[in-house]
Motif scaffolding. Structure first.
Motif, PDB file in Angstrom:
ATOM      1  N   THR A  30      43.819 -23.481 -28.630  1.00  0.00           N
ATOM      2  CA  THR A  30      44.813 -22.467 -28.325  1.00  0.00           C
ATOM      3  C   THR A  30      46.224 -23.380 -28.105  1.00  0.00           C
ATOM      4  O   THR A  30      46.828 -23.347 -28.557  1.00  0.00           O
ATOM      5  CB  THR A  30      44.777 -21.412 -27.249  1.00  0.00           C
ATOM      6  N   LEU A 159      50.343 -10.501 -35.910  1.00  0.00           N
ATOM      7  CA  LEU A 159      50.243 -11.823 -35.468  1.00  0.00           C
ATOM      8  C   LEU A 159      50.707 -11.317 -33.601  1.00  0.00           C
ATOM      9  O   LEU A 159      50.609 -11.704 -33.374  1.00  0.00           O
ATOM     10  CB  LEU A 159      51.583 -12.549 -36.324  1.00  0.00           C
ATOM     11  N   ARG A 163      46.702 -13.733 -32.310  1.00  0.00           N
ATOM     12  CA  ARG A 163      47.527 -15.298 -32.506  1.00  0.00           C
ATOM     13  C   ARG A 163      46.629 -15.398 -33.140  1.00  0.00           C
ATOM     14  O   ARG A 163      46.514 -16.884 -32.966  1.00  0.00           O
ATOM     15  CB  ARG A 163      48.125 -15.374 -31.110  1.00  0.00           C
ATOM     16  N   GLN A 218      57.629 -22.793 -30.561  1.00  0.00           N
ATOM     17  CA  GLN A 218      56.214 -22.759 -30.186  1.00  0.00           C
ATOM     18  C   GLN A 218      54.985 -23.382 -29.059  1.00  0.00           C
ATOM     19  O   GLN A 218      55.765 -24.350 -29.034  1.00  0.00           O
ATOM     20  CB  GLN A 218      55.169 -22.582 -31.403  1.00  0.00           C
ATOM     21  N   THR A 221      49.585 -21.348 -30.334  1.00  0.00           N
ATOM     22  CA  THR A 221      49.210 -20.879 -31.638  1.00  0.00           C
ATOM     23  C   THR A 221      50.201 -22.176 -32.917  1.00  0.00           C
ATOM     24  O   THR A 221      51.270 -21.921 -32.011  1.00  0.00           O
ATOM     25  CB  THR A 221      49.080 -19.860 -32.086  1.00  0.00           C
ATOM     26  N   TYR A 223      51.231 -21.317 -35.238  1.00  0.00           N
ATOM     27  CA  TYR A 223      51.505 -20.563 -36.293  1.00  0.00           C
ATOM     28  C   TYR A 223      52.679 -21.017 -37.391  1.00  0.00           C
ATOM     29  O   TYR A 223      53.495 -20.574 -38.826  1.00  0.00           O
ATOM     30  CB  TYR A 223      53.286 -19.334 -35.497  1.00  0.00           C
TER      31      TYR A 223
END
Length: 346
Positions: A30, A159, A163, A218, A221, A223
């Protein structure tokens, strides 16, 4: 980079327990910099998801779109429910977050089909029916706006619940389509090629800035990767497909691509270096073609350019840390704070 097999090997050797191996694997999976390697399984997973999304969108047949509004909406809802259920099952019961997340992304991609079916059933309003469903992905029409807006909402919900970074790619594509269709609304039916290129150029630049902002915020995750990819594809594509015989414009194009390579180092995102290098190669190839036009030396000159780029790549690989460190030391503190705090992940 830590991977699941490495933790399993440590557990087999008695260094850590099996439970600790699973916990460490989940923790590093993660983290933005801790994604597992992109192996053949990942290629098959992503390829399968893209085939599904394409089958129900870009490559759908005219006969499929003629099933009627209620049938199209029902098909989309059934697919969505099945994809969400299967995706959650893979993620939770089988500890397979990537294929599970891709199935949920496929569910999000069913949104345009569901909305198109509703519009077919309820009417298209003043603008009239803009075309068959497969035209959504190939033609700029104001009537597509509700589908694109709904896809953005569905992406945000997905989302929030799941995630998984790939969902941001669907949102980015929907947002790009939306920018084009809103541009058509604003300018009327005469949206020529140059206007479309300009919209794409500024949209891509804005998306890159947004991806940069996401990168700074972030924590777990990643993104931002798919946002960076969508942004540079749109921006670089619009930049490259400009039509100009001006030497100044061509030189500026080369400098912008060199700047992309520098941006790749600053952001630790290799995708910018890929497109920057392609752009520089295109400029040098065009330059060699004009200098050695109809000359026996042209293939040799182009080969030397390619070899030179390979040599620069080797040189950078050997001194990457020193180059990056020198760049950071030369920047003021205000700019250093804008550098994402992660390793090179893309």
């Amino acid at each position: 980079m830590k991977t699941r097999p490495a933790f399993d090997d440590a557990a087999s050797a008695g260094i850590i327990t099996a439970e600790q191996a699973r916990a460490l694997s989940a923790f590093y999976a993660t983290r933005p910099g801790g994604a597992v390697s992109f192996d053949l399984a990942h290629v098959l997973w992503y390829a399968g998801a893209l085939v599904v999304i394409g089958a129900m969108g870009l490559f759908s047949t005219l006969a499929f779109g003629m099933m009627g509004g209620p049938a199209l909406t029902a098909t989309a809802l059934i697919y969505t429910a099945a994809f969400v259920a299967a995706g959650r099952h893979l993620r939770i019961a089988h500890d397979l977050p990537v294929p599970g997340g891709l199935l949920i992304a496929c569910a999000v991609a069913m949104t345009p089909l569901a909305v198109y079916g509703l519009q077919e059933s309820w009417g298209w309003g003043e603008q009239g029916r803009p075309g068959a469903y497969r035209d959504v992905f190939t033609w700029i029409k104001g009537g597509w706006v509700p589908m694109e807006a709904a896809t953005l909402v569905a992406s945000a919900i997905a989302l929030r619940a799941t995630r998984f970074g790939f969902i941001t790619l669907i949102a980015a594509v929907a947002l790009w389509f939306l920018s084009m269709d809103i541009g058509l609304w604003a300018t009327g039916p005469d949206l020529d090629w140059e206007a479309r290129r300009t919209i794409s150029l500024w949209f891509g630049l804005g998306l890159i800035a947004f991806a940069w902002a996401v990168d700074l915020r972030q924590k777990r995750t990643d993104y931002a990767f798919w946002l960076h990819l969508s942004g540079i594809l749109t921006f670089w594509g619009a930049l490259t497909w400009q039509s100009s015989d001006s030497e100044v414009a061509k030189a500026l194009y080369a400098l912008l691509n060199v700047a992309l390579i520098g941006l790749a180092i600053f952001l630790s995102r290799r995708i910018y270096a890929v497109f920057g290098a392609i752009g520089v190669a295109l400029y040098l190839g065009d330059l060699a073609n004009r200098v050695f036009r109809d000359s026996l030396l042209f293939p040799f000159a182009l080969s030397l350019i390619g070899l030179g780029l390979i040599g620069l790549g080797i040189l950078y690989q050997r001194h990457a840390d020193r180059i990056g460190g020198a760049m950071m030391r030369s920047l003021p503190g205000s700019l250093r704070r804008l550098r994402p705090d992660h390793g090179d992940r893309a």
